[in-house]
Design a protein around this motif. Structure first.
Motif, PDB file in Angstrom:
ATOM      1  N   ARG A 175      -7.882  15.458 -11.702  1.00  8.94           N
ATOM      2  CA  ARG A 175      -8.625  15.730 -10.563  1.00  8.94           C
ATOM      3  C   ARG A 175      -8.403  14.266  -9.601  1.00  8.94           C
ATOM      4  O   ARG A 175      -8.606  14.486  -8.358  1.00  8.94           O
ATOM      5  N   TRP A 176      -8.418  13.146 -10.180  1.00 11.12           N
ATOM      6  CA  TRP A 176      -8.244  11.870  -9.347  1.00 11.12           C
ATOM      7  C   TRP A 176      -7.425  12.027  -8.182  1.00 11.12           C
ATOM      8  O   TRP A 176      -7.526  11.510  -7.049  1.00 11.12           O
ATOM      9  N   GLY A 177      -6.011  12.545  -8.691  1.00  8.52           N
ATOM     10  CA  GLY A 177      -4.855  12.597  -7.748  1.00  8.52           C
ATOM     11  C   GLY A 177      -5.400  13.243  -6.503  1.00  8.52           C
ATOM     12  O   GLY A 177      -5.109  13.203  -5.231  1.00  8.52           O
ATOM     13  N   GLU A 178      -6.277  14.362  -6.788  1.00 11.70           N
ATOM     14  CA  GLU A 178      -6.460  15.473  -5.779  1.00 11.70           C
ATOM     15  C   GLU A 178      -7.376  14.780  -4.792  1.00 11.70           C
ATOM     16  O   GLU A 178      -7.589  14.911  -3.575  1.00 11.70           O
ATOM     17  N   VAL A 179      -8.361  14.008  -5.559  1.00 10.91           N
ATOM     18  CA  VAL A 179      -9.389  13.331  -4.673  1.00 10.91           C
ATOM     19  C   VAL A 179      -8.924  12.164  -3.829  1.00 10.91           C
ATOM     20  O   VAL A 179      -9.180  12.045  -2.729  1.00 10.91           O
ATOM     21  N   LEU A 180      -7.969  11.682  -4.396  1.00  5.45           N
ATOM     22  CA  LEU A 180      -7.229  10.591  -3.556  1.00  5.45           C
ATOM     23  C   LEU A 180      -6.181  10.777  -2.747  1.00  5.45           C
ATOM     24  O   LEU A 180      -5.681   9.948  -1.967  1.00  5.45           O
ATOM     25  N   ALA A 181      -5.645  12.016  -2.763  1.00  5.73           N
ATOM     26  CA  ALA A 181      -4.531  12.524  -2.001  1.00  5.73           C
ATOM     27  C   ALA A 181      -4.831  12.348  -0.355  1.00  5.73           C
ATOM     28  O   ALA A 181      -3.697  11.912   0.280  1.00  5.73           O
ATOM     29  N   PRO A 182      -5.935  12.534   0.145  1.00  9.72           N
ATOM     30  CA  PRO A 182      -5.946  12.396   1.704  1.00  9.72           C
ATOM     31  C   PRO A 182      -5.934  10.945   2.121  1.00  9.72           C
ATOM     32  O   PRO A 182      -5.572  10.678   3.185  1.00  9.72           O
ATOM     33  N   VAL A 220       0.736  -1.212   0.067  1.00  9.58           N
ATOM     34  CA  VAL A 220       0.062  -0.241   0.099  1.00  9.58           C
ATOM     35  C   VAL A 220       0.742   1.234   0.139  1.00  9.58           C
ATOM     36  O   VAL A 220       0.523   2.092  -0.897  1.00  9.58           O
ATOM     37  N   PRO A 221       1.795   1.433   1.005  1.00  7.27           N
ATOM     38  CA  PRO A 221       2.715   2.528   0.797  1.00  7.27           C
ATOM     39  C   PRO A 221       3.546   2.829  -0.493  1.00  7.27           C
ATOM     40  O   PRO A 221       3.515   3.918  -1.029  1.00  7.27           O
ATOM     41  N   VAL A 222       3.988   1.882  -0.957  1.00  9.18           N
ATOM     42  CA  VAL A 222       4.558   2.035  -2.175  1.00  9.18           C
ATOM     43  C   VAL A 222       3.923   2.375  -3.172  1.00  9.18           C
ATOM     44  O   VAL A 222       4.082   2.824  -4.251  1.00  9.18           O
ATOM     45  N   GLY A 223       2.766   1.408  -3.475  1.00  5.99           N
ATOM     46  CA  GLY A 223       1.778   1.787  -4.432  1.00  5.99           C
ATOM     47  C   GLY A 223       0.974   3.093  -4.472  1.00  5.99           C
ATOM     48  O   GLY A 223       1.206   4.008  -5.398  1.00  5.99           O
ATOM     49  N   ALA A 224       1.045   3.822  -3.146  1.00  3.32           N
ATOM     50  CA  ALA A 224       0.590   5.136  -3.073  1.00  3.32           C
ATOM     51  C   ALA A 224       1.549   6.218  -3.439  1.00  3.32           C
ATOM     52  O   ALA A 224       1.243   7.206  -4.263  1.00  3.32           O
ATOM     53  N   LEU A 225       2.936   5.928  -3.357  1.00  2.00           N
ATOM     54  CA  LEU A 225       4.033   6.540  -3.664  1.00  2.00           C
ATOM     55  C   LEU A 225       4.117   6.573  -5.197  1.00  2.00           C
ATOM     56  O   LEU A 225       4.098   7.589  -6.004  1.00  2.00           O
ATOM     57  N   VAL A 226       3.993   5.577  -5.889  1.00  2.00           N
ATOM     58  CA  VAL A 226       3.735   5.493  -7.253  1.00  2.00           C
ATOM     59  C   VAL A 226       2.802   6.256  -8.060  1.00  2.00           C
ATOM     60  O   VAL A 226       3.062   6.865  -8.853  1.00  2.00           O
ATOM     61  N   LEU A 227       1.678   5.992  -7.346  1.00  3.26           N
ATOM     62  CA  LEU A 227       0.507   6.716  -8.068  1.00  3.26           C
ATOM     63  C   LEU A 227       0.677   8.360  -7.836  1.00  3.26           C
ATOM     64  O   LEU A 227       0.262   9.089  -8.712  1.00  3.26           O
TER      65      LEU A 227
END
Length: 324
Positions: free
Chosen positions: A36-43, A19-26
């Motif tokens: 917009r997707w990145g801003e929505v998922l940033a939290p 999860v942490p590594v995948g979040a970093l890649v995205l």
């Protein structure tokens, strides 16, 4: 450290770190492409990214400890100088080189996480970071997973691991999504999950088909071992829980637009990913797989609790750094 404990730790760490590594890649991808997707998922992504240094620390501390207590051989037969060709053991599967590759990879990922969290990751840094990730995942995916049973190789395997990390991050974002997430944001997240899910299933299927057509003994033996009971049941269960059911659910617009229903889909995907990694790693240990699986469950619970506590502390410090 007993054999079962270290083998269980390896599996638990692989599952937990996805999860942490995948979040970093995205996040790096979003820094390059925008949207917009990145801003929505940033939290959801930001707390996960704060754990990347902890992912590195837990691995490197364990590796250092295992340098004193030779438990590395418990999970990796090549550490005892067996199981691979002499040239491979001398120039690649060597404990010192293994540790060096892991250190460079994990420290590099931690630096990228720091840049993302402090707002210092522009398009150039993100692009270079993605290149670094692509290079390092190609090495460590083999080191950490495939090398538990030397002899089997697959050129698509690193991409498959990367996709599972990305899918795990998206599933986590769905699982912790806010009830206030609007329908458009939920639909964006569902679409990304569906794309990553199809990509992972495609790579798994094509890798099997290529190995089947190649009919090479080492590859056949690797798949045959994982086709025996109970691993065939683990494979079917992980595919059904983490693949088929989420895919069918995401076909419905009502599910794609509902944060509550997406949380259920995210949970199914995470369970399926854990089962998939277990199917990859544990059959290599033969009769020792059962104790290793039990140890992995307890260690995964402990790592999850540790990440929850550490994530809060790191998030506070990151907020302070952003104001410096």
């Amino acid at each position: 450290m007993s054999d079962a404990l270290f083998r269980g730790w390896l599996l638990a760490w692989i599952v937990w770190s996805a999860v942490p590594v995948g979040a970093l890649v995205l996040t790096l991808i979003h820094a390059v492409t925008g949207g917009r997707w990145g801003e929505v998922l940033a939290p959801a992504f930001r707390p996960a990214i704060t754990l990347v240094p902890l992912v590195a620390l837990t691995f490197l501390v364990a590796l250092t400890f295992l340098g004193v207590v030779p438990g590395l051989e418990a999970a990796f037969p090549w550490a005892a100088g067996t199981g691979a060709q002499p040239d491979v053991l001398r120039y690649y599967l060597d404990p010192a080189l293994f540790g060096a590759r892991a250190a460079v990879t994990l420290v590099g990922w931690s630096v990228l996480a720091f840049l993302c969290l402090t707002g210092r990751c522009g398009k150039l840094a993100a692009g270079l970071g993605l290149s670094f990730y692509g290079l390092t995942i190609s090495l460590v995916a083999v080191d950490w997973i495939l090398s538990v049973e030397p002899g089997f190789n697959s050129s698509a395997f690193p991409a498959d691991v990367a996709l599972h990390q990305i899918l795990a991050a998206l599933a986590f974002a769905a699982l912790v999504s806010s009830p206030t997430l609007d329908a458009r944001g939920a639909s964006d997240l569902a679409g990304l999950m569906l794309a990553a899910l199809l990509g992972a299933i495609y790579l798994e299927l094509m890798s099997y088909i290529v190995a089947w057509y190649g009919d090479l003994p080492p590859k056949a033996a690797w798949y045959l071992k994982r086709g025996e009971s109970p691993w065939s049941a683990v494979l079917v269960a992980s595919l059904a829980i983490g693949g088929v059911l989420p895919f069918l659910a995401l076909l419905f617009a009502a599910v794609r637009k509902s944060p509550a229903l997406l949380r259920g889909v995210g949970l199914l995907v995470l369970v399926g990913i854990a089962g998939h990694f277990a199917w990859l790693v544990l059959p290599a240990y033969g009769a020792g797989a059962g104790p290793a699986a039990v140890a992995a469950l307890f260690l995964l619970a402990g790592l999850t609790l540790l990440s929850s506590l550490a994530g809060r502390i790191l998030a506070r410090r990151t907020r302070r750094l952003r104001h410096v």
